[in-house]
Design a protein around this motif. Structure first.
Motif, PDB file in Angstrom:
ATOM      1  N   UNK A 230       2.772  -3.824   7.655  1.00  7.25           N
ATOM      2  CA  UNK A 230       3.892  -2.935   7.354  1.00  7.25           C
ATOM      3  C   UNK A 230       3.522  -1.449   7.397  1.00  7.25           C
ATOM      4  N   UNK A 231       2.408  -1.004   6.803  1.00  7.39           N
ATOM      5  CA  UNK A 231       2.070   0.419   6.930  1.00  7.39           C
ATOM      6  C   UNK A 231       1.896   0.862   8.376  1.00  7.39           C
ATOM      7  N   UNK A 232       1.315   0.014   9.220  1.00  6.95           N
ATOM      8  CA  UNK A 232       1.154   0.353  10.633  1.00  6.95           C
ATOM      9  C   UNK A 232       2.504   0.384  11.331  1.00  6.95           C
ATOM     10  N   UNK A 233       3.344  -0.608  11.052  1.00  4.82           N
ATOM     11  CA  UNK A 233       4.669  -0.654  11.655  1.00  4.82           C
ATOM     12  C   UNK A 233       5.425   0.645  11.396  1.00  4.82           C
ATOM     13  N   UNK A 234       5.382   1.074  10.150  1.00  6.65           N
ATOM     14  CA  UNK A 234       6.151   2.251   9.745  1.00  6.65           C
ATOM     15  C   UNK A 234       5.535   3.541  10.297  1.00  6.65           C
ATOM     16  N   UNK A 235       4.203   3.639  10.291  1.00  2.00           N
ATOM     17  CA  UNK A 235       3.562   4.846  10.807  1.00  2.00           C
ATOM     18  C   UNK A 235       3.789   4.990  12.300  1.00  2.00           C
ATOM     19  N   UNK A 236       3.852   3.877  13.010  1.00  2.00           N
ATOM     20  CA  UNK A 236       4.136   3.908  14.448  1.00  2.00           C
ATOM     21  C   UNK A 236       5.580   4.330  14.681  1.00  2.00           C
ATOM     22  N   UNK A 237       6.507   3.705  13.961  1.00  2.93           N
ATOM     23  CA  UNK A 237       7.930   3.942  14.201  1.00  2.93           C
ATOM     24  C   UNK A 237       8.409   5.278  13.656  1.00  2.93           C
ATOM     25  N   UNK A 238       7.890   5.687  12.499  1.00  2.11           N
ATOM     26  CA  UNK A 238       8.429   6.859  11.813  1.00  2.11           C
ATOM     27  C   UNK A 238       7.601   8.116  11.999  1.00  2.11           C
ATOM     28  N   UNK A 239       6.336   7.974  12.397  1.00  5.50           N
ATOM     29  CA  UNK A 239       5.475   9.157  12.493  1.00  5.50           C
ATOM     30  C   UNK A 239       4.748   9.279  13.825  1.00  5.50           C
TER      31      UNK A 239
END
Length: 783
Positions: A230-239
């Motif tokens: 989840x942290x990777x998913x979000x950092x890829x998509x949001x940042x």
């Protein structure tokens, strides 16, 4: 899609103009010490740089420069040395392509000249992503000024077992908290075009078997995809995370460094990552020496590259054989081309490919005032009051206070690994070994990584001296307490290592005239031996080391009021401290601000507001223990003790995730007085309206936390998931309205047919000030 003044097609055309040898050269690193030469006349104690060696060492070019933190100690010389190396790289590289220089940045720029921030776990105790972003921005500025393009941070590992020595590098146990902190870090690190972030370690590294470093991870694919990714998913998509580093572990028998499902199918095809994947140091070597899935260097290189690992670091021990593997027909050159394309796309983005990418303005010196302000804010908001019967805050001059404990007058103890302090200790420890000053260690057979476990008798004063030299204005807790109350006495009692010197009579005599005892306890964290936490520093029991628990027992027997400060970058087994103490305050590796911050908190100049990012267990046998355990498992099992531990009176944690007290009191409630419902699900967004009131007699801050529970699903779900949170500052008597929102996608999981989503049904939305203090509950229905 074009980037700057170049397009992906331009990169592919450039790759087609390279020879195979030149392509392979872009896929590995070179250790900086290999370029050391005679010292410069102006810097007699600093190794010089002999860039002419590159013609022999890397005649076809260079992809990465490793171990840059071993270069000169001041910022200007570091920048000059890196520029000298880059000039040499451009001379040997095709088309003048430069090398990517990387460095660590989780606690600030890993260099003597860099600003150092409280460690990542301490940043997580603030529950303030804005501060994390500001710290990463300052760190990025340090690196950009020095000529470093790739930041090997943040650490996105989810950790739920405090025996693991690297907990302090993480943002704790919860996917949502870690995701928000990771997104904030990446945005800060990549705020300028010439420095990029690297998320690590992909994947499941912090959940190793037995909490051992580099060991197997026993997780199913659903847990990996839905929670640990989840942290990777979000950092890829949001940042827009630019780079990812693999983890050392193996999952279901396949090492991550050679795991195509993880590095290609999950990371790229599912999570949508289109950046660069770099190896953690020596992880390709480990395919031969550790995992034993490859017989030769060439076979290891083919396994890693074919899986989706683009770059070998720190050197080229295995990837150097890729030319032979292509020539022998064991590897398609198109696989090499794909990796080189990714490397050159990153290099073009940061201005290392002539004619590609935006031009860069002259590097601007980092803002030291901003760094100091952020450092102080993290420390102030990251201190966690674990318990307090009213004895805190203290008042000056009214009581005779006796301070004791091994962490009371030490600065080094407040720094973790990947800091200026641990970086200074490494060469000191290596030098001691090489000079035969460490008993029982043969310099001839000593390996670099042995430094993690090697105990070094007599070196503690040297290590402490290095910390004080690096941070001359930083105060120990004792020093800072004495600045507020000069009458405080100090007694040297307690040790990080058992030496048999603790005597009950001596303890009683030391505190006989005390009105209050302040015990400053904890553990050291770092790279070199003499630590009990840090990389390669797994412990079978995460307890207070040495004779500190014995000291607590003897202090409790005196009946004196006791305040305990615990310095640690991970959860420890603190039930004895909880039972013996009137108050317990956690100092989670706050770095150079630790002493002043803790003293000011003890005496009420700072009202503590930190919240735990990890659960603190009561007993070793409870591990792993975390708040988001599944229905039917964990400490909130519906049948209670019938499925619990028969030899434990309490099944739950000692201190729960999200817990943290204040010197004032707060009340929280759903806002039912508005025209709109207190909790609703509209257009795919869960929205909760709350009121928070400061009902005490001090101004203060708290963290409002929003959780959810999917009541029924075809897949077993957690008993609670963190959805959102926010910090709220309230004057005494003040009430504020707070609105927390979260997209319903945060509740998505892998369904039985393999798709991600959520099934129709009821979701209970919970709000409160800790995971075990959720005073508000309401239900929304997902269609």
């Amino acid at each position: 899609m074009a980037t700057g003044n170049w397009s992906p097609e331009d990169i592919r055309n450039l790759v087609s103009r390279l020879t195979l040898e030149q392509k392979v050269a872009q896929l590995s690193g070179l250790n900086t010490p290999e370029l050391f030469g005679p010292p410069d006349e102006d810097l007699p104690n600093v190794p010089g740089i002999d860039a002419s060696r590159l013609k022999q060492l890397r005649p076809h070019g260079l992809g990465h420069l490793s171990l840059a933190w071993f270069l000169a100690g001041d910022a200007d010389t570091l920048r000059t040395q890196l520029a000298t190396i880059q000039d040499g790289v451009r001379e040997v590289s095709p088309f003048g392509i430069g090398a990517l220089v990387h460095n660590e940045g989780i606690n600030g720029f890993l260099h003597a000249s860099g600003s150092q921030f409280p460690t990542a776990w301490a940043q997580a105790t603030t529950w303030d992503p804005g501060l994390v972003r500001r710290a990463a921005t300052v760190t990025s500025a340090h690196m950009g000024h020095a000529g470093i393009q790739l930041m090997f941070s943040p650490v996105m590992d989810i950790n739920r077992d405090p025996r693991w020595g690297r907990v302090h590098e993480t943002y704790g146990e919860d996917p949502e908290l870690a995701a928000q902190m990771s997104v904030a870090f990446v945005r800060g690190a990549q705020h300028a075009p010439d420095v990029l972030a690297t998320g690590k370690h992909f994947l499941g590294y912090g959940n190793s078997e037995g909490a051992l470093n580099q060991a197997a991870t026993q997780l199913g694919r659903r847990a990996l995809v839905d929670e640990y990714a989840e942290p990777f998913r979000r950092a890829i998509a949001e940042a827009g995370l630019a780079a990812v580093m693999n983890s050392y572990n193996e999952i279901d028998g396949v090492p991550v460094a050679a795991n195509r499902w993880l590095l290609t199918e999950l990371l790229r095809d599912t999570l949508g990552f289109d950046g660069l994947v770099v190896s953690d140091y020596d992880s390709v070597n480990l395919l031969r020496t550790h995992h034993r899935t490859a017989r030769t260097e060439g076979e290891a290189a083919v396994q890693a590259l074919s899986a989706g690992l683009d770059v070998e670091l720190p050197g080229n021990a295995n990837f150097a054989f890729l030319v032979d593997e292509v020539a022998a027909g064991r590897l398609d050159e198109k696989v090499v081309d794909l990796a080189v394309t990714r490397v050159l796309a990153i290099k073009a983005r940061v201005g290392l490919v002539p004619g590609f990418g935006p031009g860069h303005a002259p590097a601007v010196r980092p803002d030291r005032e901003e760094a100091a302000e952020v450092r102080r804010a993290i420390a102030a908001r990251g201190t966690v009051l674990l318990q307090n019967d009213g004895i805190l805050p203290l008042t000056t001059g009214e009581r005779r206070i006796v301070v004791l404990g091994p962490a009371a007058d030490e600065l080094r103890v407040h720094f973790g690994a990947y800091t200026s302090v641990s970086n200074a200790e490494m060469p000191l420890g290596m030098m001691a070994v090489m000079e035969g000053k460490v008993p029982g260690v043969d310099p001839a057979t000593f390996n670099f990584t042995d430094i993690f476990q090697t105990r070094m008798p007599g070196m503690d004063p040297t290590f402490e001296g290095a910390a004080r030299d690096l941070h001359p204005e930083a105060a120990t807790i004792l020093g800072a307490v004495r600045e507020l109350d000069a009458k405080v006495d100090f007694v040297e009692l307690g040790s990080f290592e058992k030496d048999g010197s603790l005597d009950a009579g001596t303890v009683r005599a030391a505190v006989a005239d005390a009105d209050l005892v302040l015990a400053v306890l904890g553990e050291r964290t770092g790279w070199v031996g003499n630590n009990t936490a840090g990389e390669g520093q797994t412990t079978a029991s995460p307890s207070l080391p040495g004779d500190q628990e014995e000291l607590l027992g003897q202090l409790a027997a005196t009946g004196k009021p006791l305040v305990t400060v615990v310095v640690s970058g991970r959860p420890l087994l603190l039930e004895k401290a909880a039972q013996a103490s009137n108050a317990v305050l956690l100092a989670p590796l706050l770095g150079e601000e630790a002493g002043t911050t803790i003293a000011h908190t003890l005496f009420g100049l700072i009202n503590p507001s930190g919240k735990l990012p990890s659960t603190f267990p009561r007993h070793l046998g409870q591990l792993p223990l975390y708040h988001g355990h599944h229905h039917g498992s964990g400490y909130e099992h519906p049948t209670g003790t019938r499925h619990g531990y028969g030899d434990l009176d309490a099944q739950g944690p000692l201190y729960a995730f999200g817990h943290g007290l204040s010197y004032t009191s707060f009340e929280i409630a759903y806002d039912d007085g508005a025209d709109l419902p207190a909790v609703e699900l509209v257009d795919g967004v869960i929205r909760a309206r709350l009121t928070v009131a400061n009902t005490g007699d001090r101004d203060g801050e708290t963290v409002v936390q929003l959780y959810a529970r999917d009541e029924f699903a075809s897949v077993v779900r957690p008993v609670r998931q963190l959805l959102a949170f926010t910090r709220v500052a309230l004057a005494t008597g003040e009430t504020k309205s707070v609105v927390l929102e979260a997209p319903v996608e945060r509740l998505h999981y892998t369904l039985t047919d393999g798709r991600r989503g959520i099934e129709p049904g009821d979701v209970t939305v919970l709000a409160g000030l800790a995971s075990d203090a959720l005073a508000c509950a309401a239900t929304v229905t997902v269609d």
